[in-house]
Scaffold this active site. Structure first.
Site, PDB file in Angstrom:
ATOM      1  N   GLN A  90     115.484  38.831  13.714  1.00 17.15           N
ATOM      2  CA  GLN A  90     114.738  39.309  12.539  1.00 17.15           C
ATOM      3  C   GLN A  90     113.857  40.498  12.927  1.00 17.15           C
ATOM      4  O   GLN A  90     113.755  41.484  12.196  1.00 17.15           O
ATOM      5  CB  GLN A  90     113.831  38.197  11.979  1.00 17.15           C
ATOM      6  CG  GLN A  90     114.568  36.926  11.561  1.00 17.15           C
ATOM      7  CD  GLN A  90     115.584  37.157  10.462  1.00 17.15           C
ATOM      8  OE1 GLN A  90     115.378  37.987   9.588  1.00 17.15           O
ATOM      9  NE2 GLN A  90     116.699  36.436  10.526  1.00 17.15           N
ATOM     10  N   ARG A  96     117.674  34.216   3.924  1.00 19.08           N
ATOM     11  CA  ARG A  96     116.572  34.330   4.885  1.00 19.08           C
ATOM     12  C   ARG A  96     115.233  34.002   4.241  1.00 19.08           C
ATOM     13  O   ARG A  96     114.366  33.390   4.857  1.00 19.08           O
ATOM     14  CB  ARG A  96     116.582  35.720   5.517  1.00 19.08           C
ATOM     15  CG  ARG A  96     117.764  35.857   6.457  1.00 19.08           C
ATOM     16  CD  ARG A  96     117.872  37.190   7.162  1.00 19.08           C
ATOM     17  NE  ARG A  96     118.906  37.055   8.199  1.00 19.08           N
ATOM     18  CZ  ARG A  96     119.321  38.033   8.983  1.00 19.08           C
ATOM     19  NH1 ARG A  96     118.800  39.235   8.873  1.00 19.08           N
ATOM     20  NH2 ARG A  96     120.261  37.812   9.896  1.00 19.08           N
ATOM     21  N   TYR A 112     117.945  29.395  12.799  1.00 20.86           N
ATOM     22  CA  TYR A 112     119.146  29.704  11.997  1.00 20.86           C
ATOM     23  C   TYR A 112     118.939  30.839  10.993  1.00 20.86           C
ATOM     24  O   TYR A 112     117.837  31.307  10.830  1.00 20.86           O
ATOM     25  CB  TYR A 112     119.801  28.461  11.405  1.00 20.86           C
ATOM     26  CG  TYR A 112     119.075  27.548  10.452  1.00 20.86           C
ATOM     27  CD1 TYR A 112     117.930  27.893   9.783  1.00 20.86           C
ATOM     28  CD2 TYR A 112     119.613  26.271  10.223  1.00 20.86           C
ATOM     29  CE1 TYR A 112     117.328  27.007   8.903  1.00 20.86           C
ATOM     30  CE2 TYR A 112     119.011  25.380   9.343  1.00 20.86           C
ATOM     31  CZ  TYR A 112     117.870  25.759   8.680  1.00 20.86           C
ATOM     32  OH  TYR A 112     117.286  24.895   7.818  1.00 20.86           O
ATOM     33  N   GLU A 113     120.028  31.315  10.437  1.00 23.53           N
ATOM     34  CA  GLU A 113     120.026  32.539   9.618  1.00 23.53           C
ATOM     35  C   GLU A 113     119.514  33.750  10.410  1.00 23.53           C
ATOM     36  O   GLU A 113     118.845  34.609   9.862  1.00 23.53           O
ATOM     37  CB  GLU A 113     119.191  32.354   8.344  1.00 23.53           C
ATOM     38  CG  GLU A 113     119.865  31.578   7.250  1.00 23.53           C
ATOM     39  CD  GLU A 113     121.143  32.230   6.720  1.00 23.53           C
ATOM     40  OE1 GLU A 113     121.245  33.458   6.770  1.00 23.53           O
ATOM     41  OE2 GLU A 113     122.026  31.477   6.292  1.00 23.53           O
ATOM     42  N   GLY A 114     119.822  33.801  11.671  1.00 23.09           N
ATOM     43  CA  GLY A 114     119.346  34.887  12.533  1.00 23.09           C
ATOM     44  C   GLY A 114     118.068  34.466  13.222  1.00 23.09           C
ATOM     45  O   GLY A 114     117.025  34.341  12.584  1.00 23.09           O
TER      46      GLY A 114
END
Lengths: 591, 591
Positions: free
Chosen positions: A441, A294, A434-436
């Protein structure tokens, strides 16, 4: 034609004047002498500007092509990847045992920003490999490490992360991919994974897929998910490549940007895989990597903002249009350059003050990761865990907005693909997702991180800010920086207080304000960074050290941030304090 | 596959409950009975949803192709254009004398939003023609009107506006295109124009270019610019088409979006043209059209936000991911729909409250244009002239941001072109740029419009807000709407006061805050609109009139705007009051 010039001077300043790495007792930091970091950064900057950036537009225009199961990345990518490998840039911050250079994550991050700013789509091939290798490093058996890591560290083999399925992204408990145990201790993996970056390409001899799947009979939902190593080509005992595994790329997605990276639909059809880490503990294994991944995405937000800013600045200096309202500034030309106009400057300074503040924040975060991992510093681990969703969410949201502002400087020319400004925004857009996705977040920040370990990390953050303000002082030359920071930090505390008082009774009262809280927090972090930079530059000026122009520019930019950007905390607080009602009042069918 | 459903109910509500058109004495408004407007809107909505929107993604994917001097728009565009022509939709608000339907501009705008929301690239062919025809209507000789208008009103011939050259966009005084007088009273036009929307295509028998150029020997700079009519095919005395004129499209630009519209480089090589209006008064002729053209672009910002919102809302209702934090809401499914999550609702309500407020603002602006033009109302003319840069700048900036938020609801799927969400953002992006980039709108607002006619229009605006608050009351049911509006309006007044006190000594003190002022003004306008809508809906509920669900939803959305969006005025004021120094401090070479 765009350019990318690595921000070496700014990174050197941050490492040495602001973060004071030479006096940081973290193992490995002793070698971070200015001459050493400068040499590394100069060399990385050359690769970024001369090798990777010239391929950025090519990658966007050509994209990746799937033909007979083989994916061809854009022209020139393979040769550039070889250069990156040969230069030893693929495992800068990974252990020597498997061929890495064992430098701090901090330095890897600084170099990562350069590569990513120069060519995000290209750098992802390497970034995904780094992530997959790190997972094997932490969770793999010795045999797995010996088999995969040397080749992955050198990027002779690349890696991927396979989480998403068509019907589930954030909610991985809904996953359908199956891993059936085989007699030989392996698993037969079947299912479809989507949005797999670098899922297939011909730039590496092998691709090592890390795949989440469920072992039949395991617990329901997210608790029954395990992580597997699934190589594209099976690896024989002697390390040579054997037969093709039962995994293939069935489609490349057409995307808004990062065309140079192959985003694949991957079909697993009884592919041979080996458990990585424990059964049903796949999410835990993924989460180990999450902070770094992240933070890496937050870095991309900053990196695209930087390259977009550089080109917007060039245009603002070169393009002649209109005259300064306070008197002609370019009497020999038919008009003045754009940069004389106050609103163009406002636009550029929004960008500049974000970028430099964000870079400080990012590198500070990376320093904390080193302290946590190399120095086994629990407090640093807690702090970076708290700040990770802020780095990811705030830096990518703002980074994207800044690429849009940079594009705006070009007027109509910014909308034409030829100038390259559109690509920066289109590439930057993915980092918010992406990556959450950034909403996730915000949920992670407010729903989990704030209360983690009894809220001690957020209290430590407030203490840190308070400590800085006290030490820097609220009178004298620092007052213009510490006063606004104090006020912004108070807004953040009020927001936290609001959540504590209302979130217990009604979790929605906190979650309805989560996105604003993430941004509020981000502004306070950048305010803190600008405070630290102002202090460092005032000190350098007082001591007659370094480039006075550079330090005075820092102070002017700090002033801009404090007066023009930091007041956003009050807006976010007002939104947060309006609570759940405005957000929850409507039934879903009345939207 | 995206959908577009025309917001007919909302427009009907605005026309009749809020703007009360039936009681507006403006000529032509008497016919705007609810049944009549409903019939027009329903019919237009069908075309938008069933004919134009299905071609939206096609247009994006296929784009326009230039082959042997001919531009082919995407498949299906020609047939759809015929349907629009046959339906009589091309001159709804243009005079009957040349084949128009003479309806108010207000109704044309309502229909325009639908067409533009359904397919912006397509609708531009018609929109540019409308603009060019309007210019001829106001500035043309009778002969010019007779020659061109009937065919342009029906879109048998389309029109273009040619301003920009490679080295000049905003600063048209730098223009190089030449118009050399000929013996027959025509001019020979030579030069290159860029970014010419709908510059060439095969959907019309002829294309009528309006071209800015300089007559040699005329005044320097912008004062020497004249406007010319340059038809693609010369028109014979009997109205039939003669030889091809000396103008051709030499290139189609690759753009970020609106691929279905041909953005052409146009080369004029001694093309035959005729002066439109007076010599050297070309800019004045263009400016006559400016208010309408800019309001039309503001409309596009709203329109793309609307279509993006509709699809984001569908997705939020359908996509199952995670569970509500306050208890399962979809026990029969594997997860709850996205819309249960507070942050998804926050995102959707940002969009919804912007869109409905913006639509009210847009239609109110259109009503003022009718009052100014049909009713010869000078005060309305002054007000709409003041508000035009706000409508253009604020609605396109916010509209774009909302398409980005809508895309975010889709997570990773929003980044894939297949879902269509990326196109909405890419198409919406241009509206912040063309017809004067938004920074130029802010400059126009603060540098020209505020002080126009001794500042009386901005004073009239404040009186209007004050009058509304007084009439609606600050206690009782309206208090929750009028109090925030009062506070926001005070922020706007403070900003204006700051400009007056500081801008005289230092114009940069005002211009450095111009962009924030435009947004501050926009929020106050939307606050006023939400106040008016709240009042209208409270009244309808009290009288038991209409759809109670609809009115209660309006009130909830008004509350959201007042608590979550309107407080932005304080941030903009803070930025404005920081004055010129933070923006002007740095020399251009130190950015």
């Amino acid at each position: 034609m765009t350019r990318y010039t690595a921000p070496t001077q700014d990174i050197q300043y941050l490492l040495h004047d602001v973060l004071d790495v030479a006096n940081d007792p973290t193992p490995g930091y002793a070698e971070l002498e200015p001459d050493f970091t400068s040499a590394v950064l100069e060399e990385a900057g050359k690769i970024a500007g001369e090798v990777l950036h010239p391929l950025n537009a090519v990658g966007d225009q050509e994209g990746c092509v799937l033909e007979n199961g083989v994916v061809r990345p854009p022209k020139g990518f393979k040769e550039a990847f070889d250069q990156v490998r040969e230069g030893g840039w693929t495992a800068l911050d990974l252990p020597e045992q498997y061929g890495g250079q064992n430098m701090p994550y901090l330095l890897g991050t600084a170099v990562g920003e350069m590569f990513s700013g120069a060519n995000q789509a290209f750098t992802m091939y390497q970034g995904l490999t780094h992530g997959a290798a790190s997972a094997i490093l932490v969770h793999g058996t010795d045999q797995q490490k010996d088999t995969y890591l040397p080749k992955m560290f050198s990027c002779d083999w690349t890696g991927t992360m396979n989480l998403t399925e068509p019907h589930c992204g954030t909610d991985l408990g809904l996953m359908r991919s199956k891993a059936v145990p085989q007699d030989d201790g392996s698993y037969a993996i079947s299912g479809q994974k989507i949005f797999i970056s670098a899922g297939e390409h011909d730039m590496a001899e092998n691709i090592i897929h890390l795949v989440l799947a469920k072992i039949p009979g395991g617990p329901e939902g997210i608790k029954g998910v395990s992580l597997f190593i699934v190589p594209k080509f099976l690896v024989k005992e002697d390390g040579s490549l054997g037969e093709r595994n039962g995994v293939k790329c069935s489609k490349i997605e057409e995307k808004m940007g990062i065309h140079g990276n192959s985003t694949c639909v991957m079909d697993y059809d009884g592919a041979k895989g080996w458990l990585l880490g424990e059964e049903h503990k796949g999410m835990r294994a993924m989460f180990t990597m999450m902070n770094e991944a992240r933070i890496g995405v937050g870095m991309q937000g900053l990196a695209q903002a930087e390259v977009a800013y550089q080109n917007a600045l060039d245009y603002a200096r070169d393009r002649l249009q209109g005259r300064s309202v306070t008197g002609v500034e370019n009497p020999d030309g038919p008009a003045d350059p754009l940069i004389v106009h106050p609103d163009i400057r406002r636009n550029l300074l929004d960008q500049k003050s974000f970028i430099e503040g964000a870079r400080a924040f990012l590198l500070w975060g990376a320093q904390m990761i080193d302290r946590a991992e190399r120095g086994k510093d629990e407090a640093a681990h807690g702090m970076v865990s708290l700040l990770t969703p802020v780095i990811k969410g705030f830096l990518t949201d703002e980074g994207y907005d800044m690429t849009v502002q940079a594009q705006q400087v070009y007027g109509g020319h910014g909308y034409i693909e030829e100038t390259g400004m559109s690509q920066f925004t289109r590439d930057a857009r993915i980092a918010m997702i992406y990556e959450g996705a950034n909403g996730v977040q915000a949920l992670d920040l407010v729903g989990r991180k704030l209360a983690q370990d009894g809220g001690k990390h957020v209290m430590a953050f407030f203490d840190l800010v308070k400590g800085f303000i006290k030490e820097a002082g609220t009178d004298g030359a620092m007052a213009e920086f510490t006063e606004p920071l104090k006020s912004a930090s108070k807004d953040l505390q009020s927001a936290g207080m609001f959540f504590m008082q209302n979130g217990m009774k009604n979790p929605n009262a906190a979650l309805a304000g989560s996105y604003d809280f993430m941004h509020l927090f981000g502004h306070v972090c950048l305010g803190l960074m600008w405070g630290r930079m102002a202090e460092a530059s005032l000190k350098a000026l007082a001591e007659g050290r370094g480039d006075a122009n550079f330090h005075e520019t820092k102070l002017a930019t700090a002033r801009f941030y404090m007066t023009r950007r930091l007041p956003a905390t009050k807006l976010h607080l007002a939104r947060i304090e309006s609570g759940a009602d405005p957000v929850m009042a409507l039934d879903a069918d009345r939207f």
